[in-house]
Design a protein around this motif. Structure first.
Motif, short mmCIF file in Angstrom:
data_model
loop_
_atom_site.label_atom_id
_atom_site.label_comp_id
_atom_site.label_asym_id
_atom_site.label_seq_id
_atom_site.Cartn_x
_atom_site.Cartn_y
_atom_site.Cartn_z
N MET A 1 10.49 10.70 -1.83
CA MET A 1 10.91 9.95 -3.11
C MET A 1 9.68 9.92 -4.01
SD MET A 1 12.86 6.37 -3.93
CE MET A 1 14.35 7.11 -3.47
N GLU A 2 8.63 9.53 -3.69
CA GLU A 2 7.60 9.54 -4.59
C GLU A 2 7.23 10.88 -5.18
OE1 GLU A 2 4.56 6.01 -3.91
OE2 GLU A 2 5.21 6.55 -2.09
N ALA A 3 7.42 11.98 -4.43
CA ALA A 3 7.01 13.02 -4.72
C ALA A 3 7.88 13.64 -6.09
CB ALA A 3 7.07 14.26 -3.92
N GLU B 1 10.95 7.57 10.49
CA GLU B 1 10.37 8.69 9.40
C GLU B 1 10.43 7.90 8.31
OE1 GLU B 1 11.18 12.66 10.06
OE2 GLU B 1 10.82 12.84 12.30
N ALA B 2 10.50 6.73 8.10
CA ALA B 2 10.89 6.01 6.78
C ALA B 2 9.60 6.39 5.78
CB ALA B 2 10.97 4.70 6.93
N ALA B 3 8.38 6.33 6.48
CA ALA B 3 7.12 6.66 5.38
C ALA B 3 7.32 8.24 4.80
CB ALA B 3 5.95 6.78 6.31
N ALA B 4 8.02 8.94 5.49
CA ALA B 4 8.48 10.58 4.99
C ALA B 4 9.34 10.38 4.09
CB ALA B 4 8.53 11.44 6.14
N ALA B 5 10.26 9.57 4.06
CA ALA B 5 11.13 9.22 3.22
C ALA B 5 10.77 8.75 1.96
CB ALA B 5 12.43 8.43 3.63
N GLY C 1 0.81 -1.37 0.16
CA GLY C 1 0.02 -0.02 0.09
C GLY C 1 0.71 1.23 -0.18
N ASP C 2 0.30 2.34 0.40
CA ASP C 2 0.74 3.51 0.60
C ASP C 2 1.98 3.67 1.66
OD1 ASP C 2 -0.58 4.53 -1.56
OD2 ASP C 2 -2.25 5.25 -0.18
N SER C 3 2.46 4.81 1.91
CA SER C 3 3.53 5.00 2.73
C SER C 3 3.38 4.35 4.42
CB SER C 3 4.42 6.22 2.86
OG SER C 3 3.41 7.09 3.35
N ASP C 4 1.89 4.45 4.76
CA ASP C 4 1.53 4.39 6.02
C ASP C 4 1.58 2.85 6.24
OD1 ASP C 4 -0.44 3.56 4.31
OD2 ASP C 4 -2.02 4.92 5.43
N VAL C 5 1.94 1.69 5.31
CA VAL C 5 1.97 0.60 5.72
C VAL C 5 3.43 0.46 6.18
CG1 VAL C 5 0.41 -0.03 3.90
CG2 VAL C 5 2.80 -0.28 3.48
N LEU C 6 4.35 1.21 6.17
CA LEU C 6 5.62 1.22 6.99
C LEU C 6 5.57 1.33 8.41
CD1 LEU C 6 7.90 3.24 4.42
CD2 LEU C 6 7.58 0.66 4.51
#
Length: 325
Positions: A312-314, A304-308, A10-15
């Motif tokens: 990258m996706e941005a 903060e891996a999700a923010a990383a 899923g999206d970054s929140d699955v990290l």
């Protein structure tokens, strides 16, 4: 140990930050206390469920690390015990501890930080193998690299300049083009404002480039081939615009073009060890002298891996994104 797990595609929140037992080094492996881990696009693909780890690899994301060797598996020498190393791994880098094959580790010289060391293995192994081994780029040749401010692109610019290549890149904005030139690209093309095929023709006086390092795929492939000079080489390392392309076989034959490519993660340890040895002999002296350093975009804490991943996706980053453990 603390680590970041992928809890469902899923999206970054699955990290999710979780705790797991320390991994044990197997035969021929080191256990590394991780100081920093590089973030790469394959990590994002794995998180989305599109790039599963190879058999036997950790399910945790993270393909490159830097840290201290704290334990040895069987059949490993003790010369690096307690020493700082960086390593290419098949997974498990987003963690406080990670195992790594001894043959895929390189000593960290004083000239670079641990964050810089963690940002080197995945891109350097990829660029060295594909640009210089598969694309057999040589001094004085022209190269076109797409994604010029990505981790791969920035490493290709820096490495190419050190080995006498004329490196042209494509980027998605004038600001990124300026950043690519600052990194050492001879010129940069804003693909949103110009046709890169026509620009390469103009920049090379109609001669074209000798090698294209392509991570775009799809409809870029026939356009890339148009950019190549006779006897040119096209090297594919990713396919962001698709896995299929329509090309002219007659054109390939008449201009004696070579189409090749590779993936790295699934290659066996023997191949990666040989690649590490070649890099250690040919490139690592430049790292030790401070002549080759990765471009670092931003360093995030492990939590903060999700923010990383979101950064990258941005697509706004210039160079590598790193997690500090």
């Amino acid at each position: 140990m603390r680590c970041i797990a992928i809890e469902g595609a899923g999206d970054s929140d699955v990290l999710k930050p979780v705790e797991r037992p320390l991994p044990r080094p197997g035969a021929g492996e080191y256990l590394i206390k991780v100081s920093a881990a590089g973030v790469n696009r394959p990590d994002v693909l794995q998180r989305k469920g599109h790039y599963p780890p190879p058999p036997g690899a950790s399910d945790l994301p993270g393909l490159e690390i830097a840290g201290e060797v704290v334990a040895l598996g069987e059949d490993t020498g003790d010369e690096l015990l307690g020493q700082p190393v960086c390593a290419l791994v098949a997974g498990g880098g987003y963690a406080e501890y990670c195992t790594a094959p001894a043959g895929q580790c390189l000593p960290v010289p004083d000239a670079i930080t641990m964050e810089e060391a963690a940002a080197i293995p995945e891109t350097l192994f990829t660029v060295w193998h594909n640009l210089f081994e598969r694309g057999y780029a040589g001094q004085g040749e022209r190269v076109l690299v797409h994604g010029g401010t990505s981790g791969i692109g920035s490493m290709a610019i820096k490495l190419g300049a050190l080995f006498g290549l004329t490196v042209y890149v494509t980027c998605g904005s004038d600001e990124k083009c300026d950043a690519a030139r600052a990194l050492g690209a001879v010129d940069a093309i804003n693909y949103k404002a110009s046709d890169f095929v026509e620009e390469i023709k103009r920049l090379t006086g109609g001669e074209g480039v000798d090698v294209v390092l392509d991570m775009i795929g799809g409809d870029y492939v026939p356009r890339n081939l148009t950019c190549l000079a006779s006897d040119g080489r096209h090297v594919s390392i990713a396919f962001q615009r698709g896995v299929s392309a329509e090309i002219s076989v007659m054109d390939i034959m008449q201009r004696r073009l070579v189409l090749t490519g590779s993936t790295l993660r699934a290659r066996d340890g023997g191949f990666k060890a040989l690649l590490a040895d070649e890099i250690h002999r040919n490139v690592w002296p430049l790292v030790a002298e401070g002549q080759l350093k990765p471009a670092i975009d931003k360093v995030y804490p492990l939590a903060e891996a999700a923010a990383a991943h979101e950064r990258m996706e941005a697509g706004d980053h210039v160079g590598k994104i790193v997690l500090a453990i």
